[in-house]
Write a protein that holds these residues in place. Sequence first.
Motif, PDB file in Angstrom:
ATOM      1  N   LYS A 134     -13.589  15.052 -44.014  1.00 20.65           N
ATOM      2  CA  LYS A 134     -13.432  16.645 -44.312  1.00 20.65           C
ATOM      3  C   LYS A 134     -14.261  17.435 -43.251  1.00 20.65           C
ATOM      4  O   LYS A 134     -15.629  17.218 -43.660  1.00 20.65           O
ATOM      5  CB  LYS A 134     -13.597  16.716 -45.808  1.00 20.65           C
ATOM      6  CG  LYS A 134     -13.180  18.455 -46.104  1.00 20.65           C
ATOM      7  CD  LYS A 134     -13.249  18.454 -47.466  1.00 20.65           C
ATOM      8  CE  LYS A 134     -12.702  19.752 -48.105  1.00 20.65           C
ATOM      9  NZ  LYS A 134     -12.642  19.702 -49.672  1.00 20.65           N
ATOM     10  N   ILE A 189     -15.328  21.411 -42.539  1.00 19.67           N
ATOM     11  CA  ILE A 189     -15.274  22.578 -43.418  1.00 19.67           C
ATOM     12  C   ILE A 189     -15.659  23.770 -42.264  1.00 19.67           C
ATOM     13  O   ILE A 189     -16.881  23.513 -41.765  1.00 19.67           O
ATOM     14  CB  ILE A 189     -16.195  22.747 -44.566  1.00 19.67           C
ATOM     15  CG1 ILE A 189     -15.564  21.815 -45.541  1.00 19.67           C
ATOM     16  CG2 ILE A 189     -15.890  24.195 -45.424  1.00 19.67           C
ATOM     17  CD1 ILE A 189     -16.316  21.527 -46.993  1.00 19.67           C
ATOM     18  N   ASP A 203     -12.330  28.130 -44.873  1.00 22.87           N
ATOM     19  CA  ASP A 203     -13.094  29.128 -45.852  1.00 22.87           C
ATOM     20  C   ASP A 203     -13.404  30.198 -45.178  1.00 22.87           C
ATOM     21  O   ASP A 203     -14.421  30.324 -44.776  1.00 22.87           O
ATOM     22  CB  ASP A 203     -14.415  28.557 -46.566  1.00 22.87           C
ATOM     23  CG  ASP A 203     -15.072  29.377 -47.661  1.00 22.87           C
ATOM     24  OD1 ASP A 203     -14.506  30.217 -48.237  1.00 22.87           O
ATOM     25  OD2 ASP A 203     -16.277  29.098 -47.860  1.00 22.87           O
ATOM     26  N   GLU A 213     -10.788  22.125 -43.552  1.00 19.92           N
ATOM     27  CA  GLU A 213     -10.799  23.224 -44.511  1.00 19.92           C
ATOM     28  C   GLU A 213     -11.277  24.452 -44.109  1.00 19.92           C
ATOM     29  O   GLU A 213     -12.430  24.586 -43.537  1.00 19.92           O
ATOM     30  CB  GLU A 213     -11.504  22.917 -45.805  1.00 19.92           C
ATOM     31  CG  GLU A 213     -11.680  23.938 -46.854  1.00 19.92           C
ATOM     32  CD  GLU A 213     -12.548  23.482 -48.048  1.00 19.92           C
ATOM     33  OE1 GLU A 213     -13.167  24.552 -48.655  1.00 19.92           O
ATOM     34  OE2 GLU A 213     -12.294  22.484 -48.363  1.00 19.92           O
ATOM     35  N   GLU A 266      -9.187  15.858 -42.626  1.00 20.48           N
ATOM     36  CA  GLU A 266      -9.193  16.941 -43.391  1.00 20.48           C
ATOM     37  C   GLU A 266      -9.907  18.239 -42.729  1.00 20.48           C
ATOM     38  O   GLU A 266     -11.052  17.862 -42.591  1.00 20.48           O
ATOM     39  CB  GLU A 266      -9.238  16.891 -44.765  1.00 20.48           C
ATOM     40  CG  GLU A 266      -8.798  17.961 -45.668  1.00 20.48           C
ATOM     41  CD  GLU A 266      -9.172  17.710 -47.178  1.00 20.48           C
ATOM     42  OE1 GLU A 266      -8.980  18.740 -47.829  1.00 20.48           O
ATOM     43  OE2 GLU A 266      -9.406  16.748 -47.461  1.00 20.48           O
TER      44      GLU A 266
END
Length: 129
Positions: free
Chosen positions: A59, A61, A24, A22, A20
């Motif tokens: 995950k 980021i 931001d 992400e 995953e």
Amino acid sequence: MSYLKMYLDIERVRFGYRLEIEFDVSDEVKQMRLPQLLIQPLLENAIKHGLYGVIEDVKIILHAYREQNYLMLKIENPYDPEVAALKGTGFGLSSVGRRLFLLFGRKDLLESTSVDSVFTVSLKIPQQK
């Protein structure tokens, strides 16, 4: 960012549900300048060291924001400190550091830290005024 998203689409096909990503990214940085393909080796490292040493879902980021006259980028990935580091050429971080030095003549624009099984790479990209 579009190049990164295409690259990550390929990686998602490769690793499926385990990966995953992400993003931001604040709106104010979307028009800021970033040298081409500077982040990809860092994401490759995050995937390599995050996924290969960890059995659960991973995950990663990517934070992007403005701080004074810099585009700030942080990439965070989990890792298992108990697992031996994967053998590689060590090219990812060092090549990004060399590129930053060639572009900006500074050695303080790349930093990496490791805290509580999270590896973080931070970049400061100077912006023209």
